[in-house]
Design an enzyme around this catalytic site. Structure first.
Site, PDB file in Angstrom:
ATOM      1  N   TRP A  49       0.917   3.120  -1.121  1.00  0.00           N
ATOM      2  CA  TRP A  49      -0.260   2.669  -1.054  1.00  0.00           C
ATOM      3  C   TRP A  49      -1.081   3.597  -0.200  1.00  0.00           C
ATOM      4  O   TRP A  49      -2.359   3.994  -0.551  1.00  0.00           O
ATOM      5  CB  TRP A  49      -0.245   1.246  -0.251  1.00  0.00           C
ATOM      6  CG  TRP A  49       0.319   0.297  -1.207  1.00  0.00           C
ATOM      7  CD1 TRP A  49       1.543  -0.367  -1.055  1.00  0.00           C
ATOM      8  CD2 TRP A  49      -0.388  -0.523  -2.374  1.00  0.00           C
ATOM      9  NE1 TRP A  49       1.650  -1.338  -1.913  1.00  0.00           N
ATOM     10  CE2 TRP A  49       0.830  -1.256  -2.756  1.00  0.00           C
ATOM     11  CE3 TRP A  49      -1.371  -0.037  -2.951  1.00  0.00           C
ATOM     12  CZ2 TRP A  49       0.493  -1.953  -4.012  1.00  0.00           C
ATOM     13  CZ3 TRP A  49      -1.901  -0.797  -3.973  1.00  0.00           C
ATOM     14  CH2 TRP A  49      -0.855  -1.895  -4.770  1.00  0.00           C
ATOM     15  N   ASP A  91      -4.322   0.459   7.359  1.00  0.00           N
ATOM     16  CA  ASP A  91      -3.900  -0.613   6.458  1.00  0.00           C
ATOM     17  C   ASP A  91      -2.761  -1.428   6.744  1.00  0.00           C
ATOM     18  O   ASP A  91      -1.751  -0.847   6.593  1.00  0.00           O
ATOM     19  CB  ASP A  91      -3.591   0.028   4.915  1.00  0.00           C
ATOM     20  CG  ASP A  91      -3.323  -1.032   3.956  1.00  0.00           C
ATOM     21  OD1 ASP A  91      -3.192  -2.126   4.053  1.00  0.00           O
ATOM     22  OD2 ASP A  91      -3.061  -0.404   2.607  1.00  0.00           O
ATOM     23  N   LYS A 141      -0.328 -12.107   1.685  1.00  0.00           N
ATOM     24  CA  LYS A 141       1.273 -11.860   2.155  1.00  0.00           C
ATOM     25  C   LYS A 141       1.056 -12.616   3.390  1.00  0.00           C
ATOM     26  O   LYS A 141       1.529 -13.716   3.448  1.00  0.00           O
ATOM     27  CB  LYS A 141       1.202 -10.185   2.541  1.00  0.00           C
ATOM     28  CG  LYS A 141       1.275  -9.185   0.901  1.00  0.00           C
ATOM     29  CD  LYS A 141       0.900  -8.129   1.410  1.00  0.00           C
ATOM     30  CE  LYS A 141       0.644  -7.086   0.140  1.00  0.00           C
ATOM     31  NZ  LYS A 141       1.142  -7.542  -0.902  1.00  0.00           N
TER      32      LYS A 141
HETATM   33  N1  PMP Z   1      -2.065  -1.832   0.729  1.00  0.00           N
HETATM   34  C1  PMP Z   1      -0.814  -2.348   0.975  1.00  0.00           C
HETATM   35  C2  PMP Z   1      -0.082  -1.814   1.974  1.00  0.00           C
HETATM   36  C3  PMP Z   1      -0.186  -3.177  -0.084  1.00  0.00           C
HETATM   37  O1  PMP Z   1       0.733  -3.894  -0.036  1.00  0.00           O
HETATM   38  C4  PMP Z   1      -1.077  -3.813  -1.097  1.00  0.00           C
HETATM   39  C5  PMP Z   1      -0.899  -4.594  -2.037  1.00  0.00           C
HETATM   40  N2  PMP Z   1       0.438  -5.001  -2.361  1.00  0.00           N
HETATM   41  C6  PMP Z   1      -2.523  -3.275  -1.351  1.00  0.00           C
HETATM   42  C7  PMP Z   1      -2.863  -2.070  -0.316  1.00  0.00           C
HETATM   43  C8  PMP Z   1      -3.508  -3.462  -2.439  1.00  0.00           C
HETATM   44  O2  PMP Z   1      -3.747  -4.743  -2.133  1.00  0.00           O
HETATM   45  P1  PMP Z   1      -4.968  -5.341  -3.228  1.00  0.00           P
HETATM   46  O3  PMP Z   1      -3.895  -5.784  -4.444  1.00  0.00           O
HETATM   47  O4  PMP Z   1      -5.302  -6.590  -2.505  1.00  0.00           O
HETATM   48  O5  PMP Z   1      -6.000  -4.256  -3.597  1.00  0.00           O
END
Ligand code: PMP
Length: 367
Positions: A102, A178, A202
């Protein structure tokens, strides 16, 4: 009706009590004769729901008054672009700590838009099994912010410290985090951060909502050439209603905040429960020669527990039998394989106990 134990990494389990309340209010919200889904976002009823959710979130996270709370769309991924658009509007570079997939996406989106980016530290050399030491961070002199991912959802790697950063010239560098997969898992000190953001699906609520907590001094830096939908200041001034917000996700998240406050007893209690859940599962993995987890003990995620079986040929049988036993969504991310049990706030301790019992039984029969 049976609700199975859901270990999905996201969209993830929601508290049953929240879904029951939503069901009770689905057709007729508090005697108003309509559903929250059917209300104008400008109605008194919805404004009250929105304000209550914000107030409860502020209370849970003890958010100081010099921070704005935005309820947005576009997922956490949209913030990968909105952050540099807003915070680098007056120049400088974005610095990143890379600890997994991520964080890498956050960096590549900022680069894609042409912003100046720098990797201040990375755990790539150890296969993202331990977070970099704070002492190893190398920040550029033009750093406008430092971005990191407090919990890498796929690798199951969680920071055990909050980086405190000053540039060589002595200026403090705003920390941007994040927190998509560990926000609300326990108390944090918001004043350590310039921006905290998280996709809702989550620990907050259903998909479709993204929460951004941003310090006032970081507003108003975006160039006027970007869409008003991307401009933190304009979004804050409009109460996150530059356009129609995701009203039902906002409402459901508000119910989750009330559940955290009233049923769980706040984030200290949630923290204790989460520690207990994770410790049990890691202890079971460590006690077995059949299951393993590669992450350095201090950085093992309390929310996402990846593990592999000694014999990957048994993966399919493990998943199928787990599913039949009512233990859902244990498959690891497609990029890494193996298993992953996500133990978010709404996953009860009994779910972890059931999983551990199933794992022991499977090992005995098939290991
Ligand atoms: N950052 C993290 C730490 C994540 O776990 C996720 C999704 N699993 C995201 C960003 C991306 O999130 P989204 O699908 O809401 O764009």
């Amino acid at each position: 009706m049976t609700r199975h134990y859901n270990f999905c990494a996201g969209p993830a389990a929601l508290p049953t009590a929240v879904l029951e309340r939503a069901r009770n209010e689905l057709l007729d919200y508090q005697g108003r004769g309509l559903s929250v889904m059917e209300m104008s976002h400008r109605s008194d009823e919805f404004i009250a729901i929105a304000e209550r959710a914000e107030a409860d979130l502020r209370e849970l996270l003890a958010i100081p008054s010099n921070y704005q709370v935005l309820f947005l769309q576009g997922g956490a991924s949209m913030q990968f672009s909105m952050l540099p658009m807003n915070l680098l509007g007056q120049g400088g570079s974005a610095n990143f700590i890379q600890t997994g997939i991520w964080g890498k996406k956050a960096l590549s989106e900022a680069k894609r838009l042409g912003f100046s980016c720098h990797v201040a530290a990375s755990s790539e050399a150890n296969g993202h099994t331990a977070v970099p030491d704070e002492a190893s961070l190398s920040i550029t002199n033009d750093a406008a912010y430092l971005h990191y991912t407090s919990n890498e959802t796929i690798g199951g790697l969680e920071f055990d410290y909050t980086p405190q950063i000053t540039r060589a010239d002595g200026a403090a560098v705003p920390l941007v985090c994040d927190m998509s997969s560990n926000i609300l898992s326990g108390p944090i000190d918001i004043s350590d951060f310039g921006v905290v953001y998280a996709g809702a699906q989550k620990n907050i609520g259903p998909a479709g909502l993204t929460i951004v907590v941003v310090r006032d001094d970081l507003l108003g830096k975006a160039p006027s050439t970007i869409s008003s939908l991307f401009d933190y200041q304009m979004l804050a001034e409009a109460g996150s209603m530059v356009n129609t917000p995701p009203t039902y996700a906002w409402y459901l998240s508000g119910l989750v905040f009330q559940w955290l406050k009233n049923d769980i007893g706040g984030l200290d209690a949630m923290d204790a429960l989460n520690q207990r859940k994770a410790q049990k599962l890691y202890a079971a993995i460590d006690a077995s020669a059949f299951y393993s987890n590669p992450i350095a003990v201090p950085n093992r995620s309390r929310m996402n527990v990846p593990f592999v079986l000694a014999d990957a040929r048994l993966d399919k049988a493990f998943l199928q039998e787990a599913d039949e036993a009512g233990l859902l969504n244990l498959k690891g991310h497609r990029s890494v394989g193996g298993m992953r049990a996500s133990l978010y706030n709404a996953v009860p301790e009994e779910a972890v106990d059931s999983l551990i019992a199933f794992m022991a039984d499977f090992e005995q029969r098939r290991g």
